[in-house]
Design a protein around this motif. Sequence first.
Motif, PDB file in Angstrom:
ATOM      1  N   VAL A  42       0.806  -1.219   0.000  1.00  0.00           N
ATOM      2  CA  VAL A  42       0.000   0.000   0.000  1.00  0.00           C
ATOM      3  C   VAL A  42       0.841   1.272   0.000  1.00  0.00           C
ATOM      4  O   VAL A  42       0.488   2.254  -0.678  1.00  0.00           O
ATOM      5  N   PHE A  43       1.958   1.303   0.719  1.00  0.00           N
ATOM      6  CA  PHE A  43       2.728   2.544   0.770  1.00  0.00           C
ATOM      7  C   PHE A  43       3.536   2.768  -0.504  1.00  0.00           C
ATOM      8  O   PHE A  43       3.892   3.902  -0.823  1.00  0.00           O
ATOM      9  N   VAL A  44       3.792   1.695  -1.251  1.00  0.00           N
ATOM     10  CA  VAL A  44       4.363   1.844  -2.587  1.00  0.00           C
ATOM     11  C   VAL A  44       3.342   2.533  -3.489  1.00  0.00           C
ATOM     12  O   VAL A  44       3.661   3.489  -4.209  1.00  0.00           O
ATOM     13  N   ASP A  45       2.103   2.078  -3.433  1.00  0.00           N
ATOM     14  CA  ASP A  45       1.061   2.676  -4.250  1.00  0.00           C
ATOM     15  C   ASP A  45       0.775   4.118  -3.828  1.00  0.00           C
ATOM     16  O   ASP A  45       0.542   4.994  -4.671  1.00  0.00           O
ATOM     17  N   CYS A  46       0.796   4.367  -2.521  1.00  0.00           N
ATOM     18  CA  CYS A  46       0.592   5.739  -2.042  1.00  0.00           C
ATOM     19  C   CYS A  46       1.680   6.661  -2.564  1.00  0.00           C
ATOM     20  O   CYS A  46       1.415   7.804  -2.959  1.00  0.00           O
ATOM     21  N   SER A  47       2.901   6.187  -2.562  1.00  0.00           N
ATOM     22  CA  SER A  47       4.018   6.999  -3.028  1.00  0.00           C
ATOM     23  C   SER A  47       3.874   7.337  -4.507  1.00  0.00           C
ATOM     24  O   SER A  47       4.221   8.437  -4.942  1.00  0.00           O
ATOM     25  N   ARG A  48       3.329   6.411  -5.285  1.00  0.00           N
ATOM     26  CA  ARG A  48       3.179   6.610  -6.731  1.00  0.00           C
ATOM     27  C   ARG A  48       1.923   7.384  -7.105  1.00  0.00           C
ATOM     28  O   ARG A  48       1.794   7.850  -8.230  1.00  0.00           O
TER      29      ARG A  48
END
Length: 264
Positions: A42-48
């Motif tokens: 999820v935090f990878v997706d949030c960053s992107r």
Amino acid sequence: MNFDQYQTISFTRRKRVLYVTFNRPERLNAVDELMHEELAQVFVDCSRDPDSDLVVVTGAGRAFCAGGDIEWMQDAIDVPSRFEKTAREAKQIVYSLLDCEKPVIAKLNGHATGLGATIALFCDVIFASSKAKIGDPHVSVGFVAGDGGAVIWPQLVGYARAKEYLLTGDLLTADQAAAIGLINHSVPPEELDARVDAFADRLNAGAIKAIRWTKMATNIGLKQLAHSAMDACLAYESLSNVTRDHQEAVNAFREKRAAVFSGE
């Protein structure tokens, strides 16, 4: 970004703030296998995500996150090889939080324990309801605090205090946590949303690139520490997964009784 794929986490937006909500309220947002998989991503997706500049993490219902789901713990005891996947994901959760360029605010609407506390403490700024408690009671279930707690607690409150709370599993009230610097702010529950939103808006009204890169510069030492320690921490946790004391603690939780540890 397509956040519709998530089953245990929900998402809302306000201006350019993305709200990430742990969404298993019937289980106090305890982490099961699926949620652990989603937390690793999820935090990878949030960053992107191109439509947000800041992330707020919170929980649905009464709790922020109650740590690991007890049934998932039993699954790992029954099939120890499953812990290999859990360990990989645990590193991804911590590393992706540290690598996320966007400021991440933890909004503790309720108790944050175990992995829930770890996620909160790896966020950049932590606001908590004064009715919330926070702690890492891994040892209470015969488990090593290997998923990041042993890394982040000493950095926030020093080694002596960190070991006191990690070795006992005791929880702190939000007021106590704020007083020793474990979290930033303890606020009345009726003011929590407004305080977090106001802080988010303040950051988003600033020079957002400078703010992002200041976060990343500040995280350099913490990232180095996490990368040097997490493998060993998780190896110790893996060892504790197959101990009799861990099984006894899981049994005691299910049977609603006090655990009787043998040191084995």
